[in-house]
Design a protein around this motif. Structure first.
Motif, PDB file in Angstrom:
ATOM      1  N   LYS A  85      41.280  36.429  36.368  1.00  0.00           N
ATOM      2  CA  LYS A  85      42.472  36.269  37.211  1.00  0.00           C
ATOM      3  C   LYS A  85      43.602  37.172  36.730  1.00  0.00           C
ATOM      4  CE  LYS A  85      41.556  31.480  38.630  1.00  0.00           C
ATOM      5  NZ  LYS A  85      42.000  30.066  38.497  1.00  0.00           N
ATOM      6  N   LEU A  86      43.778  37.266  35.422  1.00  0.00           N
ATOM      7  CA  LEU A  86      44.804  38.157  34.879  1.00  0.00           C
ATOM      8  C   LEU A  86      44.461  39.619  35.159  1.00  0.00           C
ATOM      9  CD1 LEU A  86      45.436  36.398  31.449  1.00  0.00           C
ATOM     10  CD2 LEU A  86      46.818  36.233  33.533  1.00  0.00           C
ATOM     11  N   ALA A  87      43.167  39.944  35.107  1.00  0.00           N
ATOM     12  CA  ALA A  87      42.749  41.312  35.404  1.00  0.00           C
ATOM     13  C   ALA A  87      43.034  41.673  36.861  1.00  0.00           C
ATOM     14  CB  ALA A  87      41.268  41.492  35.089  1.00  0.00           C
ATOM     15  N   VAL A  88      42.867  40.729  37.762  1.00  0.00           N
ATOM     16  CA  VAL A  88      43.187  40.976  39.171  1.00  0.00           C
ATOM     17  C   VAL A  88      44.665  41.308  39.327  1.00  0.00           C
ATOM     18  CG1 VAL A  88      43.366  39.891  41.449  1.00  0.00           C
ATOM     19  CG2 VAL A  88      41.285  39.601  40.090  1.00  0.00           C
ATOM     20  N   ASP A  89      45.532  40.579  38.629  1.00  0.00           N
ATOM     21  CA  ASP A  89      46.968  40.879  38.670  1.00  0.00           C
ATOM     22  C   ASP A  89      47.242  42.281  38.139  1.00  0.00           C
ATOM     23  OD1 ASP A  89      47.463  38.350  39.667  1.00  0.00           O
ATOM     24  OD2 ASP A  89      47.933  37.484  37.713  1.00  0.00           O
TER      25      ASP A  89
END
Length: 227
Positions: A85-89
């Protein structure tokens, strides 16, 4: 997202689940960008890449900001849900298209020979099956494709290496999200059939105390053209 070759086994959506460690890693890795000069290491790792790149174990996406403009697309595989999820951001802030997808290093959800380059950054220490993961990387690289790696592993004298092995056999993997301290990334690359290019051993932090996780190597390898 490119599909895998026909007949391949699809990885489970959450192949890795370390929710507590993932949250710790996300905070610690951001701090390390400046305190341990990891941002400089990431730039060195990625400089000169071009074309279509797959990053295996992208974590929270801190590499994305350092890919050069010659990279046309990054496909980032991350098995841990919170980090993904952090990588998507982070992908939304990147200067080139970045597609973040679930998957395990041992069963990459992409077609064979689909990438010009691959990147592993502090990944081989924690995959369950290093030979299988490296075999998958060879599969998805085109012949002559480049692998950039920054990994930690065995190092130091007899006492340090004994300590690393002892920690691997006891407390370290459960505490550190499956990480191992005594693996040999360069030896593993050779055994997997990669052609090694220039690489350099270094300490992290470079001017700090020698810890069991401090012994790192950064370099380049290639899938042989004759594959």
């Amino acid at each position: 997202m490119p599909l895998r070759s026909a007949g391949s086994t699809k990885a489970p959506r959450d192949a890795v689940h370390h929710p507590l460690f993932a949250r710790y890693y996300a905070r610690a890795s951001v701090a390390a960008e400046t305190r341990m000069h990891m941002a400089d290491v990431r730039r060195r790792l990625l400089t000169g890449l071009s074309g279509r790149v797959i990053e295996i174990g992208a974590g929270n996406g801190l590499n994305f900001a350092h890919y050069p403009g010659t990279v046309s697309e990054v496909v980032a595989i991350e098995p841990e849900r919170h980090l993904r999820k952090l990588a998507v951001d982070a992908a939304l802030r990147a200067q080139m298209p970045v597609d973040v997808a679930p998957g395990a290093a041992e069963a990459l959800p992409v077609k064979s020979e689909a990438f010009d380059a691959a990147v592993v950054s502090l990944v081989l220490c924690s995959v369950r099956d290093v030979p299988r993961a490296l075999s998958e990387i060879r599969r998805v690289l085109r012949p002559g494709g480049e692998l950039r790696f920054f990994e930690h592993g065995a190092g130091g004298g007899k006492v340090m290496r004994f300590t690393q092995r002892a920690m691997d056999a006891t407390v370290w993997p459960p505490l550190a999200g499956g990480c191992h301290l005594a693996r040999d990334p360069v030896g593993s690359l050779r055994a997997a059939g990669f052609e090694l290019g220039p690489y350099r051993r270094m300490m992290m932090p470079e001017n700090g105390p020698a810890l069991p996780q401090s012994f790192c190597v950064i370099g380049t390898a290639w899938r042989p053209v004759s594959d």
